[in-house]
Design a protein around this motif. Structure first.
Motif, PDB file in Angstrom:
ATOM      1  N   HIS A 100       0.860  -1.200   0.000  1.00  0.00           N
ATOM      2  CA  HIS A 100       0.000   0.000   0.000  1.00  0.00           C
ATOM      3  C   HIS A 100       0.888   1.239   0.000  1.00  0.00           C
ATOM      4  O   HIS A 100       1.842   1.332   0.768  1.00  0.00           O
ATOM      5  CB  HIS A 100      -0.910   0.023   1.230  1.00  0.00           C
ATOM      6  N   TYR A 102       0.973   5.573  -0.056  1.00  0.00           N
ATOM      7  CA  TYR A 102       0.368   6.889   0.129  1.00  0.00           C
ATOM      8  C   TYR A 102       1.211   7.845  -0.701  1.00  0.00           C
ATOM      9  O   TYR A 102       2.420   7.952  -0.486  1.00  0.00           O
ATOM     10  CB  TYR A 102       0.384   7.307   1.596  1.00  0.00           C
ATOM     11  N   ARG A 120      -1.061   1.092  -9.673  1.00  0.00           N
ATOM     12  CA  ARG A 120      -2.368   0.427  -9.762  1.00  0.00           C
ATOM     13  C   ARG A 120      -2.330  -0.696 -10.802  1.00  0.00           C
ATOM     14  O   ARG A 120      -2.874  -1.767 -10.566  1.00  0.00           O
ATOM     15  CB  ARG A 120      -3.469   1.438 -10.102  1.00  0.00           C
ATOM     16  N   ASP A 125      -2.257  -1.226  -3.740  1.00  0.00           N
ATOM     17  CA  ASP A 125      -3.225  -0.275  -3.199  1.00  0.00           C
ATOM     18  C   ASP A 125      -2.560   1.090  -3.177  1.00  0.00           C
ATOM     19  O   ASP A 125      -1.414   1.223  -2.727  1.00  0.00           O
ATOM     20  CB  ASP A 125      -3.642  -0.668  -1.779  1.00  0.00           C
ATOM     21  N   SER A 127      -3.240   5.249  -2.238  1.00  0.00           N
ATOM     22  CA  SER A 127      -4.015   6.356  -1.692  1.00  0.00           C
ATOM     23  C   SER A 127      -3.286   7.645  -2.054  1.00  0.00           C
ATOM     24  O   SER A 127      -2.100   7.792  -1.756  1.00  0.00           O
ATOM     25  CB  SER A 127      -4.140   6.258  -0.172  1.00  0.00           C
ATOM     26  N   THR A 130      -4.786  14.145  -1.195  1.00  0.00           N
ATOM     27  CA  THR A 130      -5.275  15.188  -2.094  1.00  0.00           C
ATOM     28  C   THR A 130      -4.715  16.573  -1.812  1.00  0.00           C
ATOM     29  O   THR A 130      -4.581  17.375  -2.739  1.00  0.00           O
ATOM     30  CB  THR A 130      -6.812  15.252  -2.067  1.00  0.00           C
ATOM     31  N   GLU A 149      -8.899   8.391  -9.271  1.00  0.00           N
ATOM     32  CA  GLU A 149     -10.021   7.606  -8.754  1.00  0.00           C
ATOM     33  C   GLU A 149     -10.503   6.594  -9.795  1.00  0.00           C
ATOM     34  O   GLU A 149     -10.798   5.448  -9.474  1.00  0.00           O
ATOM     35  CB  GLU A 149     -11.152   8.551  -8.344  1.00  0.00           C
ATOM     36  N   CYS A 153      -7.441   4.397  -7.449  1.00  0.00           N
ATOM     37  CA  CYS A 153      -6.771   5.011  -6.311  1.00  0.00           C
ATOM     38  C   CYS A 153      -7.819   5.535  -5.328  1.00  0.00           C
ATOM     39  O   CYS A 153      -8.873   6.013  -5.736  1.00  0.00           O
ATOM     40  CB  CYS A 153      -5.894   6.185  -6.751  1.00  0.00           C
ATOM     41  N   LYS A 154      -7.483   5.474  -4.056  1.00  0.00           N
ATOM     42  CA  LYS A 154      -8.327   6.069  -3.029  1.00  0.00           C
ATOM     43  C   LYS A 154      -7.843   7.514  -2.833  1.00  0.00           C
ATOM     44  O   LYS A 154      -6.638   7.766  -2.795  1.00  0.00           O
ATOM     45  CB  LYS A 154      -8.194   5.277  -1.728  1.00  0.00           C
ATOM     46  N   ILE A 156      -7.686  10.703  -0.323  1.00  0.00           N
ATOM     47  CA  ILE A 156      -7.816  10.993   1.098  1.00  0.00           C
ATOM     48  C   ILE A 156      -7.182  12.337   1.410  1.00  0.00           C
ATOM     49  O   ILE A 156      -6.102  12.656   0.917  1.00  0.00           O
ATOM     50  CB  ILE A 156      -7.207   9.855   1.957  1.00  0.00           C
ATOM     51  N   SER A 164      -7.052   8.986  11.222  1.00  0.00           N
ATOM     52  CA  SER A 164      -7.386   7.572  11.002  1.00  0.00           C
ATOM     53  C   SER A 164      -6.633   6.672  11.966  1.00  0.00           C
ATOM     54  O   SER A 164      -5.692   7.034  12.587  1.00  0.00           O
ATOM     55  CB  SER A 164      -7.085   7.163   9.569  1.00  0.00           C
TER      56      SER A 164
END
Length: 164
Positions: A100, A102, A120, A125, A127, A130, A149, A153-154, A156, A164
Motif C-alpha cells: 500500500h 500513500y 495500480r 493499493d 491512496s 489530495t 479515482e 486510487c483512493k 484521502i 485515522s
C-alpha cells in the motif's frame, strides 16, 4: 514495519512553482508515517537529456528541497515519470513487501500521475493525499483526482489521514 510506504515524489529545488503551498502538509504526512511506523520514501527526478534546464544530475536543482523533512535514507532516483522505473525503488518495494502506497508530490499531471497509474496497474493499493499534491497548472488537479479515482486510487485528505 508496516507493509506500507509514504512516497514523496519530486519535491526538489527545481520544482519552484506551487510546492511551497503543500510542503507543510507533506511534512505533516511524514510525521504521521513515522508515528505509524510506515516507510517514508523520497523519489528524485533527474533529466539526462542534453539541453535540459531542470533536474540536471549533480546540480542544486536536482537536490531534495531544503524545507522537506528528510527522515530516512530511502531516497531513489528516477529518470522517467514513473517511479517504478527506478530499479532501486522496485527492489525496495519487493524486499519490504510493500503493498500500500500513500502518494504525495509535485506534479499531479506528470510523475505523480504516471506513478499512480503504474502502481495500480501492478495491483498495489494506492491512496493519493489530495492536499499533498500540486501541479504546474493547478487548474488540472481536480481532473487528475478524478483520473486517479478512475484507476482505482483512493483519495484521502490530510486531516482524514491524520485522524485515522
Amino acid at each position: 514495519m508496516i507493509k506500507k510506504a509514504l512516497v514523496v515524489i519530486d519535491i526538489q529545488n527545481d520544482i519552484t512553482k506551487n510546492y511551497k503551498e503543500i510542503i507543510a502538509n507533506i511534512n505533516k504526512s511524514i510525521d504521521w508515517a513515522i508515528e505509524k511506523n510506515i516507510h517514508v520514501v523520497y523519489i528524485r527526478h533527474e533529466n539526462l537529456s542534453s539541453g535540459t534546464r531542470t533536474f540536471k544530475p549533480d546540480t542544486c536543482g536536482a537536490e531534495l528541497a531544503s524545507d522537506l523533512k528528510i527522515v530516512s535514507k530511502n531516497i531513489f532516483t528516477k529518470y522517467k515519470g514513473n517511479a517504478l522505473t527506478s530499479e532501486e525503488f522496485s527492489n525496495f518495494i519487493n524486499k519490504n513487501e510493500i503493498c500500500h502506497f500513500y502518494i504525495t508530490g509535485a506534479d499531479a499531471v506528470a510523475c505523480v500521475k504516471s506513478t499512480c497509474y503504474n502502481l495500480r496497474k501492478a495491483n498495489y493499493d494506492v491512496s493519493v493525499l489530495t492536499d499533498c499534491i500540486t501541479s504546474y497548472d493547478k487548474r488540472k488537479i481536480d481532473e487528475m483526482l478524478r483520473y486517479y479515482e478512475s484507476k482505482g486510487c483512493k483519495l484521502i485528505g490530510l486531516n482524514d489521514l491524520l485522524n485515522s
